[in-house]
Design a protein around this motif. Structure first.
Motif, PDB file in Angstrom:
ATOM      1  N   LEU A  48     -52.026  13.687  30.686  1.00  0.00           N
ATOM      2  CA  LEU A  48     -52.827  12.767  31.508  1.00  0.00           C
ATOM      3  C   LEU A  48     -54.116  13.403  32.016  1.00  0.00           C
ATOM      4  O   LEU A  48     -55.177  12.782  31.983  1.00  0.00           O
ATOM      5  CB  LEU A  48     -52.003  12.310  32.716  1.00  0.00           C
ATOM      6  CG  LEU A  48     -51.172  11.042  32.559  1.00  0.00           C
ATOM      7  CD1 LEU A  48     -50.361  10.813  33.810  1.00  0.00           C
ATOM      8  CD2 LEU A  48     -52.042   9.837  32.277  1.00  0.00           C
ATOM      9  N   SER A  52     -57.614  12.125  30.477  1.00  0.00           N
ATOM     10  CA  SER A  52     -58.469  11.259  31.299  1.00  0.00           C
ATOM     11  C   SER A  52     -59.876  11.842  31.411  1.00  0.00           C
ATOM     12  O   SER A  52     -60.866  11.108  31.390  1.00  0.00           O
ATOM     13  CB  SER A  52     -57.859  11.055  32.685  1.00  0.00           C
ATOM     14  OG  SER A  52     -57.674  12.301  33.299  1.00  0.00           O
ATOM     15  N   LEU A  78     -61.672   4.654  29.947  1.00  0.00           N
ATOM     16  CA  LEU A  78     -60.587   5.062  30.851  1.00  0.00           C
ATOM     17  C   LEU A  78     -59.423   4.078  30.759  1.00  0.00           C
ATOM     18  O   LEU A  78     -58.256   4.479  30.712  1.00  0.00           O
ATOM     19  CB  LEU A  78     -61.111   5.135  32.293  1.00  0.00           C
ATOM     20  CG  LEU A  78     -61.826   6.421  32.689  1.00  0.00           C
ATOM     21  CD1 LEU A  78     -62.467   6.272  34.058  1.00  0.00           C
ATOM     22  CD2 LEU A  78     -60.859   7.597  32.718  1.00  0.00           C
ATOM     23  N   ILE A  79     -59.770   2.777  30.728  1.00  0.00           N
ATOM     24  CA  ILE A  79     -58.718   1.754  30.625  1.00  0.00           C
ATOM     25  C   ILE A  79     -57.946   1.934  29.319  1.00  0.00           C
ATOM     26  O   ILE A  79     -56.708   1.906  29.295  1.00  0.00           O
ATOM     27  CB  ILE A  79     -59.338   0.329  30.695  1.00  0.00           C
ATOM     28  CG1 ILE A  79     -59.919   0.086  32.100  1.00  0.00           C
ATOM     29  CG2 ILE A  79     -58.314  -0.744  30.327  1.00  0.00           C
ATOM     30  CD1 ILE A  79     -60.760  -1.163  32.224  1.00  0.00           C
ATOM     31  N   PHE A  81     -57.662   4.639  27.547  1.00  0.00           N
ATOM     32  CA  PHE A  81     -56.869   5.864  27.593  1.00  0.00           C
ATOM     33  C   PHE A  81     -55.535   5.609  28.304  1.00  0.00           C
ATOM     34  O   PHE A  81     -54.470   5.974  27.797  1.00  0.00           O
ATOM     35  CB  PHE A  81     -57.630   6.995  28.306  1.00  0.00           C
ATOM     36  CG  PHE A  81     -56.748   8.148  28.646  1.00  0.00           C
ATOM     37  CD1 PHE A  81     -56.285   8.990  27.664  1.00  0.00           C
ATOM     38  CD2 PHE A  81     -56.312   8.358  29.953  1.00  0.00           C
ATOM     39  CE1 PHE A  81     -55.422  10.031  27.958  1.00  0.00           C
ATOM     40  CE2 PHE A  81     -55.457   9.399  30.258  1.00  0.00           C
ATOM     41  CZ  PHE A  81     -55.000  10.237  29.260  1.00  0.00           C
ATOM     42  N   VAL A  82     -55.615   4.966  29.459  1.00  0.00           N
ATOM     43  CA  VAL A  82     -54.381   4.703  30.226  1.00  0.00           C
ATOM     44  C   VAL A  82     -53.446   3.800  29.413  1.00  0.00           C
ATOM     45  O   VAL A  82     -52.240   4.043  29.340  1.00  0.00           O
ATOM     46  CB  VAL A  82     -54.733   4.060  31.593  1.00  0.00           C
ATOM     47  CG1 VAL A  82     -53.471   3.607  32.310  1.00  0.00           C
ATOM     48  CG2 VAL A  82     -55.479   5.058  32.465  1.00  0.00           C
ATOM     49  N   TYR A  85     -51.937   5.764  26.568  1.00  0.00           N
ATOM     50  CA  TYR A  85     -50.930   6.694  27.098  1.00  0.00           C
ATOM     51  C   TYR A  85     -49.620   5.936  27.343  1.00  0.00           C
ATOM     52  O   TYR A  85     -48.539   6.392  26.972  1.00  0.00           O
ATOM     53  CB  TYR A  85     -51.424   7.336  28.402  1.00  0.00           C
ATOM     54  CG  TYR A  85     -50.509   8.419  28.910  1.00  0.00           C
ATOM     55  CD1 TYR A  85     -50.687   9.735  28.518  1.00  0.00           C
ATOM     56  CD2 TYR A  85     -49.450   8.113  29.765  1.00  0.00           C
ATOM     57  CE1 TYR A  85     -49.836  10.732  28.963  1.00  0.00           C
ATOM     58  CE2 TYR A  85     -48.601   9.104  30.205  1.00  0.00           C
ATOM     59  CZ  TYR A  85     -48.795  10.418  29.812  1.00  0.00           C
ATOM     60  OH  TYR A  85     -47.951  11.393  30.249  1.00  0.00           O
ATOM     61  N   LEU A  89     -45.691   6.185  25.239  1.00  0.00           N
ATOM     62  CA  LEU A  89     -44.374   6.439  25.838  1.00  0.00           C
ATOM     63  C   LEU A  89     -43.285   5.572  25.212  1.00  0.00           C
ATOM     64  O   LEU A  89     -42.102   5.869  25.326  1.00  0.00           O
ATOM     65  CB  LEU A  89     -44.416   6.197  27.355  1.00  0.00           C
ATOM     66  CG  LEU A  89     -45.381   7.082  28.152  1.00  0.00           C
ATOM     67  CD1 LEU A  89     -45.359   6.704  29.612  1.00  0.00           C
ATOM     68  CD2 LEU A  89     -45.048   8.558  27.981  1.00  0.00           C
ATOM     69  N   GLY A 170     -41.534  11.283  28.410  1.00  0.00           N
ATOM     70  CA  GLY A 170     -42.170  11.517  29.703  1.00  0.00           C
ATOM     71  C   GLY A 170     -43.390  12.402  29.641  1.00  0.00           C
ATOM     72  O   GLY A 170     -43.995  12.696  30.633  1.00  0.00           O
TER      73      GLY A 170
ATOM     74  N   SER B   9     -52.570  14.292  38.255  1.00  0.00           N
ATOM     75  CA  SER B   9     -53.279  13.586  37.179  1.00  0.00           C
ATOM     76  C   SER B   9     -53.594  12.160  37.592  1.00  0.00           C
ATOM     77  O   SER B   9     -54.671  11.638  37.298  1.00  0.00           O
ATOM     78  CB  SER B   9     -52.422  13.563  35.916  1.00  0.00           C
ATOM     79  OG  SER B   9     -52.057  14.858  35.585  1.00  0.00           O
ATOM     80  N   LEU B  16     -61.603   9.053  38.791  1.00  0.00           N
ATOM     81  CA  LEU B  16     -62.491   8.757  37.655  1.00  0.00           C
ATOM     82  C   LEU B  16     -62.758   7.257  37.567  1.00  0.00           C
ATOM     83  O   LEU B  16     -63.886   6.829  37.283  1.00  0.00           O
ATOM     84  CB  LEU B  16     -61.882   9.268  36.349  1.00  0.00           C
ATOM     85  CG  LEU B  16     -61.764  10.795  36.209  1.00  0.00           C
ATOM     86  CD1 LEU B  16     -61.110  11.168  34.892  1.00  0.00           C
ATOM     87  CD2 LEU B  16     -63.124  11.458  36.312  1.00  0.00           C
ATOM     88  N   PHE B  17     -61.717   6.446  37.799  1.00  0.00           N
ATOM     89  CA  PHE B  17     -61.891   4.984  37.783  1.00  0.00           C
ATOM     90  C   PHE B  17     -62.893   4.556  38.853  1.00  0.00           C
ATOM     91  O   PHE B  17     -63.771   3.734  38.607  1.00  0.00           O
ATOM     92  CB  PHE B  17     -60.549   4.283  38.019  1.00  0.00           C
ATOM     93  CG  PHE B  17     -59.883   3.865  36.736  1.00  0.00           C
ATOM     94  CD1 PHE B  17     -60.367   2.792  36.001  1.00  0.00           C
ATOM     95  CD2 PHE B  17     -58.777   4.545  36.247  1.00  0.00           C
ATOM     96  CE1 PHE B  17     -59.755   2.418  34.816  1.00  0.00           C
ATOM     97  CE2 PHE B  17     -58.165   4.177  35.066  1.00  0.00           C
ATOM     98  CZ  PHE B  17     -58.655   3.112  34.345  1.00  0.00           C
TER      99      PHE B  17
END
Lengths: 179, 279
Positions: A48, A52, A78-79, A81-82, A85, A89, A170, B9, B16-17
């Motif tokens: 993470l 990020s 960023l969106i 990436f999240v 991620y 999982l 995880g 993190s 960052l957001f």
């Protein structure tokens, strides 16, 4: 530390390179957004913290060099990436077919967010560009994502001696980006 | 458990957001109000990228030229190799001469154009073309050290190219008129009907807000109207390529083909002052 020092230079190189490649292959009509693929890769393979930062730096450089609205792609990357991620999982990120599918999906997500921004904030209707620009671009990204992942896997083998198989759901055995 | 394990993190991502959202809202307001602001990091990235972009621009041009000139020659019989080499050398030499000749012609054309207009210009070279889904941008090799400022119009000998949206110390970013985010106040040269030229990417542009009772025909020339205060009046923009009158709509649907060939843009002029200084 080398990762954080190299990241800005690498991001500038990647963004400059992707436009050159697009210019040669598609005469500038489409862009192979390697930077977006790198962000998806970061979501699938990095932890993470490093991921990020990579998404932020790539987005900011992309904004500075390409976008007319600074901050738009920083936020979108960023969106993505999240989101990638989160997907990593629950999905087997070793399967290239799935990687291609997610590349296509995330490219669509990026473009949907761009259209939303243009429509809601700048009051500009970008819907007409969907069949001419957005869909072909998403398909190109979908096709190039497995190629990028394959090349990165070869690089992992070169650096670590073998491709790292993640045991986790995880995020424990994610690849460290330290060189 | 996940949150507890990754709280550092998650805090970083949240920060960052927040930075991204602040940047976006600040720059959106800047775009909407056309205000001129400096961004140190933006300038830094533009400056840092310029050498790479120059290098890649040169490489891509060389690759394209090599492709066109030599790849089709693959497969020629062995006996011709020597002759081929000579031809290749001569062609390369000729190409250099041709390139010099073409450049001289382009520069002469641009100089004549520069002299014909009552404005002060700064000539610049295009060092990179950058594009995203809706953005059409070029980067030029002149910046604030040369007197450029955000908002200045950019032209070529064929007509209006765009305007500066970011100016670094030695390079600047030009938003092309075909960028989907670009709008220019224009008029039809023949009928003086005024409208807005909006970019449509590689498909050219659309002429908006021309009412159905106006006389518009294919081939009509579109020029800048001077309204809005960004572009001076009378700069050539393009030619009407398609007109459609729909019963359900208030305005005509008009497509415009720009005069400038944006794929072959090499040298441009930046308009720095409205009137030429008296000598």
């Amino acid at each position: 530390m080398a990762y954080y020092l190299l990241l800005p230079v690498l991001s500038i190189l990647v963004v400059a390179l992707q436009t050159t490649i697009a210019d040669i292959i598609f005469s500038g009509r489409l862009v192979i957004e390697i930077s977006l693929i790198a962000v998806i890769y970061a979501g699938f393979r990095l932890d993470l913290f490093k991921g990020s930062i990579l998404a932020f730096v790539f987005g900011f450089v992309f904004d500075c060099l390409v976008s007319s609205v600074i901050g738009l792609f920083t936020l979108i990357y960023l969106i993505i990436f999240v989101a990638s991620y989160a997907v990593s999982l629950i999905t087997d990120t070793q399967k290239l077919r799935l990687v291609a599918l997610w590349g296509f999906v995330f490219a669509l997500v990026e473009e949907a967010l761009v259209i939303l921004f243009y429509n809601l904030i700048l009051r500009f209707d970008a819907m007409a560009s969907i069949p001419f620009v957005f869909l072909p671009q998403a398909m190109v990204i979908g096709l190039f994502t497995p190629v990028f992942f394959y090349l990165m896997r070869r690089l992992e083998v070169y650096i670590y001696g073998k491709p790292l198989h993640r045991l986790e759901r995880g995020g424990d055995s994610r690849i460290s980006a330290e060189i | 458990m996940f949150i507890f394990r990754h709280y550092k993190s998650l805090v970083l991502i949240a920060v960052l957001f927040i930075i991204a959202i602040i940047m976006l809202s600040y720059n959106t307001r800047r775009l909407q109000t056309d205000s001129q602001t400096d961004g140190f990091f933006r300038k830094l990235v533009l400056e840092a990228a310029a050498p790479f972009q120059k290098l890649m621009h040169i490489s891509s041009t060389s690759i394209s030229e090599s492709w066109e000139k030599y790849v089709y020659l693959v497969g020629v019989v062995e006996e011709n190799k020597k002759l081929e080499k000579t031809v290749g050398e001569l062609e390369a030499e000729l190409l250099r001469y041709k390139e010099g000749h073409l450049e001289a012609q382009r520069l002469a054309k641009i100089l004549a154009f520069k002299e014909s207009l009552p404005y002060d210009f700064i000539a610049a070279r295009v060092i990179a073309k950058e594009q995203a889904a809706l953005s059409k941008i070029v980067i030029i090799d002149k910046g604030s050290f040369d007197g450029l400022r955000i908002g200045m119009p950019v032209v070529s000998s064929a007509g209006l190219v765009g305007r500066l949206i970011d100016v670094s110390w030695n390079v600047a970013k030009v938003l092309l008129i075909i960028d989907e985010n670009s709008n220019v106040d224009v008029m039809l040269q023949r009928t003086r009907a005024q409208g807005i030229f909006s970019g449509m990417g590689y498909r050219g542009g659309a002429l908006k807000y021309i009412t159905k009772n106006q006389d518009v025909a294919e081939g009509d020339e579109v020029i800048s109207s001077g309204m809005g205060g960004v572009f001076p009046k009378g700069l050539m923009i393009g030619r009407v390529s398609f007109v459609e009158k729909l019963d359900t709509e208030l305005f005509l649907r008009i497509r415009v083909a720009p005069y400038v060939d944006f794929s072959k843009l090499e040298e441009v002029l930046v308009l720095v002052a409205e009137e030429k200084r008296r000598k």
